[in-house]
Design a protein around this motif. Structure first.
Motif, PDB file in Angstrom:
ATOM      1  N   LYS A 292       3.001  -1.586   5.605  1.00 10.12           N
ATOM      2  CA  LYS A 292       1.503  -1.440   5.850  1.00 10.12           C
ATOM      3  C   LYS A 292       0.623  -2.813   5.637  1.00 10.12           C
ATOM      4  CE  LYS A 292       1.193   3.492   4.622  1.00 10.12           C
ATOM      5  NZ  LYS A 292      -0.060   3.928   5.109  1.00 10.12           N
ATOM      6  N   ALA A 293       1.401  -3.302   4.311  1.00  9.91           N
ATOM      7  CA  ALA A 293       0.555  -4.690   3.924  1.00  9.91           C
ATOM      8  C   ALA A 293       0.750  -5.890   5.136  1.00  9.91           C
ATOM      9  CB  ALA A 293       1.037  -5.064   2.630  1.00  9.91           C
ATOM     10  N   LEU A 294       1.757  -5.815   5.750  1.00  7.80           N
ATOM     11  CA  LEU A 294       1.992  -6.909   6.840  1.00  7.80           C
ATOM     12  C   LEU A 294       1.079  -6.445   7.992  1.00  7.80           C
ATOM     13  CD1 LEU A 294       5.938  -7.131   6.953  1.00  7.80           C
ATOM     14  CD2 LEU A 294       4.263  -9.041   6.677  1.00  7.80           C
ATOM     15  N   LYS A 295       0.997  -5.208   8.182  1.00  5.64           N
ATOM     16  CA  LYS A 295       0.159  -4.960   9.449  1.00  5.64           C
ATOM     17  C   LYS A 295      -1.428  -5.264   8.928  1.00  5.64           C
ATOM     18  CE  LYS A 295      -1.060  -0.700  12.124  1.00  5.64           C
ATOM     19  NZ  LYS A 295      -0.996   0.621  11.974  1.00  5.64           N
ATOM     20  N   ARG A 296      -1.940  -4.844   7.813  1.00  6.08           N
ATOM     21  CA  ARG A 296      -3.139  -5.364   7.313  1.00  6.08           C
ATOM     22  C   ARG A 296      -3.538  -7.125   7.317  1.00  6.08           C
ATOM     23  NH1 ARG A 296      -6.965  -7.658   5.859  1.00  6.08           N
ATOM     24  NH2 ARG A 296      -8.719  -7.059   4.782  1.00  6.08           N
TER      25      ARG A 296
ATOM     26  N   TYR B 162      -5.329   2.573   1.399  1.00 10.67           N
ATOM     27  CA  TYR B 162      -4.129   2.829   2.513  1.00 10.67           C
ATOM     28  C   TYR B 162      -3.171   3.829   1.776  1.00 10.67           C
ATOM     29  CZ  TYR B 162      -6.114  -1.026   4.998  1.00 10.67           C
ATOM     30  OH  TYR B 162      -6.914  -1.856   5.874  1.00 10.67           O
ATOM     31  N   PRO B 163      -3.361   5.023   1.807  1.00  5.70           N
ATOM     32  CA  PRO B 163      -2.664   6.004   0.983  1.00  5.70           C
ATOM     33  C   PRO B 163      -1.274   6.233   1.983  1.00  5.70           C
ATOM     34  CG  PRO B 163      -4.358   7.224   1.809  1.00  5.70           C
ATOM     35  CD  PRO B 163      -4.655   5.800   2.466  1.00  5.70           C
TER      36      PRO B 163
ATOM     37  N   ILE C  34      -8.172  -4.195  -2.199  1.00  3.72           N
ATOM     38  CA  ILE C  34      -7.577  -3.645  -1.058  1.00  3.72           C
ATOM     39  C   ILE C  34      -6.180  -3.025  -1.875  1.00  3.72           C
ATOM     40  CG2 ILE C  34      -5.777  -4.036   0.794  1.00  3.72           C
ATOM     41  CD1 ILE C  34      -7.537  -6.616   1.517  1.00  3.72           C
ATOM     42  N   ILE C  35      -6.063  -1.608  -1.830  1.00  5.28           N
ATOM     43  CA  ILE C  35      -5.022  -0.683  -2.171  1.00  5.28           C
ATOM     44  C   ILE C  35      -4.265  -0.228  -1.238  1.00  5.28           C
ATOM     45  CG2 ILE C  35      -4.791   0.954  -3.831  1.00  5.28           C
ATOM     46  CD1 ILE C  35      -7.340   0.383  -5.261  1.00  5.28           C
ATOM     47  N   PHE C  36      -3.014  -0.350  -1.505  1.00  6.23           N
ATOM     48  CA  PHE C  36      -1.752   0.504  -0.758  1.00  6.23           C
ATOM     49  C   PHE C  36      -1.209   1.341  -1.928  1.00  6.23           C
ATOM     50  CE2 PHE C  36      -2.185  -3.649   1.196  1.00  6.23           C
ATOM     51  CZ  PHE C  36      -2.366  -3.368   2.682  1.00  6.23           C
TER      52      PHE C  36
END
Ligand code: UGA
Length: 434
Positions: free
Chosen positions: A297-301, A425-426, A403-405
């Motif tokens: 998810k972080a890579l996508k963001r 991003y949950p 920014i929170i994953f």
């Protein structure tokens, strides 16, 4: 009853303490002198709620002893409970080295009256192997009982004192009855089965729970794709009594000292018995993928993570424990480092254990505030109360970017919407970007 417990890990120590609490005379035996000395001073070597209180009170009442001396623990024990570890072997099977060692150690102290209880998690057929080993050495018939344990780390005492069921597997009716009597003060439903069925119940239960987690995690990914909310889906499913609400929390995969190894060991048992068990293979594969989900998810963001400062909140495999075994924080921090990110982690109790595993591959903070200071993003990895209950507005104030994953779905939509600017991003729920 006079009981000896071999092994003072999570299972042995909790069992010993709880059996003394219900009035038995318990001696816990371990080869680790440092641990036994610590325990003698009333200090628990593991972090476990209420354990130390019960430890000290039962020692003071003279019902609980700790020793490294075999004769002291075993000489006149009516019941010997083996609760040593059965870690994962190289081929996925359970490694029975400690168990066999314990079986050999007790042989010279066994009489025809002694009941040997195997509480360690052991593959089907192990009780029979241990019985034969002891009988070959002693020349007498021994009474064996398989009595698997279902306690969870972090709630070990509560789970033992208020267990859902007690499983007693034995081919010896008298021995089974005696163990039932031993547990009688707990007033918990008892299920008596054959030895093999008891051994299987343990693996079947852990593998089922692990599969339930993988199922909801896969469902979470589908929910994300279609815009549904996995927490609502789980709530709706769980109300059906046939499904049940427990263990439907989507997240970043199961870890710990039990599920990962037990699912693999059960798969190994199936394979050596010529049984295909593709469901278990998928349970494992989904779990492996899920552990890297936050990084994906972080890579996508961000597009890349090189030079990003990531604050990792939580290191332990779950809250209320300092155990790092198979913790998702391990593959997550490795992946983040591989992508060139700088990781600074905070955990309320697991930092010292984490240092032994992760060394200086990441940095460690003494507080949430210190970890998140000037961070590009936060990864929530363990749902400690301290992390769940923190003031989100305050937390994101000192981040470089808010920014929170969230790998454990710790925050409600209201809490997120109270922030003036945030990217949240949950898992298995729609992201919130303000
Ligand atoms: C597990 C079983 O729950 C116990 O019944 C069993 O006795 C024990 O293994 C064992 O065999 O000794 P434990 O490993 O202590 O207990 O921890 P759990 O609370 O079961 O959690 C295991 C993992 O599953 C954790 O990483 C947790 O975060 C994860 N989990 C749990 C989820 O991801 N979602 C859930 O809904 C529940």
């Amino acid at each position: 009853m006079k009981i000896a417990v071999l092994g003072t890990g999570y299972v042995g120590l909790s069992t010993g303490v709880c059996l003394s609490q219900i009035g038995h005379q318990v001696t816990c035996l371990d080869i680790n002198e440092r641990k036994i000395n610590q325990l003698r001073q009333g200090i628990s070597p593991i972090y476990e709620p209420n354990l130390e209180e019960l430890l000290t009170s039962n020692m003071a009442a003279g019902r609980l002893q700790f020793t490294t001396s075999q004769p002291e623990a075993l000489a006149d024990a009516e019941i010997i409970i083996i609760a040593v570890g059965t870690p994962q072997g190289d081929d996925g099977a359970a490694d029975l080295t400690y168990l066999v060692q314990a079986a050999k150690e007790i042989t010279s102290y066994i009489t025809q009256e002694t009941i040997i209880v195997i509480k360690s998690t052991v593959p089907v057929g192990t009780n029979a192997v241990v019985k034969k080993l002891i009988e070959d050495r002693t020349g007498t018939t021994v009474k064996m009982v398989s009595n698997p344990e279902f306690l969870r780390q972090g709630s070990a005492i509560e789970d033992t004192m208020k267990a859902d069921r007690i499983i007693i597997g034995s081919e010896n009716e008298l021995a089974a009855r005696k163990i039932e009597e031993m547990y009688q003060p707990l007033n918990v439903p008892v299920i008596v089965t054959s030895t093999k069925s008891a051994e299987m119940i343990k693996y079947a239960s852990n593998a089922f729970l692990a599969t339930k987690i993988s199922y909801i995690n896969e469902m979470a990914n589908l929910c994300e794709a279609v815009g549904a909310n996995v927490a609502d889906v789980a709530r709706g499913m769980g109300k059906d009594k046939r499904i049940g609400e427990a263990f439907l929390n989507a997240g970043i995969g199961y870890g710990g000292s039990c599920f990962p190894k037990d699912v693999k060991a059960l798969l190994h048992t199936a394979e050596v018995n010529g049984v295909e068990f593709p469901l278990l293979k998928e349970t494992i594969a989904i779990n492996e993928r899920q552990r890297e989900w936050l990084v994906a998810k972080a890579l996508k963001r961000f597009g890349h993570l090189s030079g990003k400062k990531i604050a990792m909140l939580g290191l332990a495999f779950k809250p209320e424990t300092d155990d790092m075994r198979e913790a998702p924080s391990i593959p997550i921090s490795a992946a983040l480092s591989k992508w060139g990110a700088e990781v600074i982690a905070y955990d309320p109790v697991a930092t010292e254990n984490a240092k032994k595993l992760l060394g200086d591959s990441i940095k460690y903070a003494g507080s949430i505030a210190e970890a998140v200071y000037e961070a590009d993003a936060v990864f929530i990895v363990t749902e400690w109360n301290e992390i769940k209950n923190q003031d989100l507005v305050e937390m994101i104030r000192n981040m470089k970017e808010p920014i929170i994953f969230d790998g454990r779905n710790c925050f409600s939509e209201d809490e997120i919407r109270a922030c003036s600017a945030i990217e949240y991003y949950p898992i298995g729920k729609p992201s919130i970007i303000i």
